[in-house]
Design a protein around this motif. Sequence first.
Motif, PDB file in Angstrom:
ATOM      1  N   GLN A  36       0.669  -1.294  -0.046  1.00 43.92           N
ATOM      2  CA  GLN A  36       0.118   0.106  -0.095  1.00 43.92           C
ATOM      3  C   GLN A  36       0.886   1.240   0.150  1.00 43.92           C
ATOM      4  O   GLN A  36       0.631   2.228  -0.749  1.00 43.92           O
ATOM      5  CB  GLN A  36      -0.927   0.008   1.242  1.00 43.92           C
ATOM      6  CG  GLN A  36      -1.972  -1.166   1.265  1.00 43.92           C
ATOM      7  CD  GLN A  36      -2.867  -0.968   2.416  1.00 43.92           C
ATOM      8  OE1 GLN A  36      -2.357  -0.773   3.527  1.00 43.92           O
ATOM      9  NE2 GLN A  36      -3.906  -1.465   2.243  1.00 43.92           N
ATOM     10  N   ARG A  37       1.811   1.203   0.662  1.00 52.40           N
ATOM     11  CA  ARG A  37       2.730   2.403   0.791  1.00 52.40           C
ATOM     12  C   ARG A  37       3.607   2.623  -0.736  1.00 52.40           C
ATOM     13  O   ARG A  37       3.512   3.593  -0.891  1.00 52.40           O
ATOM     14  CB  ARG A  37       3.884   2.017   1.613  1.00 52.40           C
ATOM     15  CG  ARG A  37       4.793   3.265   2.088  1.00 52.40           C
ATOM     16  CD  ARG A  37       5.817   2.612   3.126  1.00 52.40           C
ATOM     17  NE  ARG A  37       6.859   3.667   3.441  1.00 52.40           N
ATOM     18  CZ  ARG A  37       6.898   4.915   4.302  1.00 52.40           C
ATOM     19  NH1 ARG A  37       5.495   5.149   4.600  1.00 52.40           N
ATOM     20  NH2 ARG A  37       7.623   5.789   4.270  1.00 52.40           N
ATOM     21  N   ALA A  40       0.698   4.077  -2.741  1.00 50.83           N
ATOM     22  CA  ALA A  40       0.740   5.486  -2.364  1.00 50.83           C
ATOM     23  C   ALA A  40       1.767   6.563  -2.929  1.00 50.83           C
ATOM     24  O   ALA A  40       1.390   7.481  -3.460  1.00 50.83           O
ATOM     25  CB  ALA A  40       0.597   5.743  -0.857  1.00 50.83           C
ATOM     26  N   VAL A  73      -2.620  12.286  -0.680  1.00 48.34           N
ATOM     27  CA  VAL A  73      -1.849  10.890  -0.574  1.00 48.34           C
ATOM     28  C   VAL A  73      -0.598  11.226   0.357  1.00 48.34           C
ATOM     29  O   VAL A  73      -0.232  10.685   1.140  1.00 48.34           O
ATOM     30  CB  VAL A  73      -1.591  10.508  -2.069  1.00 48.34           C
ATOM     31  CG1 VAL A  73      -0.546   9.442  -2.086  1.00 48.34           C
ATOM     32  CG2 VAL A  73      -2.999  10.006  -2.564  1.00 48.34           C
TER      33      VAL A  73
END
Length: 94
Positions: A36-37, A40, A73
């Motif tokens: 997810q990082r 992002a 974000v």
Amino acid sequence: MGTIGQRRIGRTGDGDPPISRQTFRVRSVGFLSERQRRFAWVGFLLAAFQAPLAAKLVDDASWFFAVVVALVVATVIIADDAERRRPETVDYPE
């Protein structure tokens, strides 16, 4: 054992190892997983590069939406960094 009067090097006493050996630093985990990082960061970079390009190519102010998405974000990434850098509490046995 050593001879009489010879100092013993190290800890003597109850036999428990020192507290420093019982704890070790573990990197705390933020609320984003590694995947997810990564997404992002990709989303942030895409929105950040798309905004000036859209501002140049389009006459209306729709490019501003890309700026807002990039800021949201970026805020999530910064909050995840702060969570990862927060020190963990350690319970010392007494």
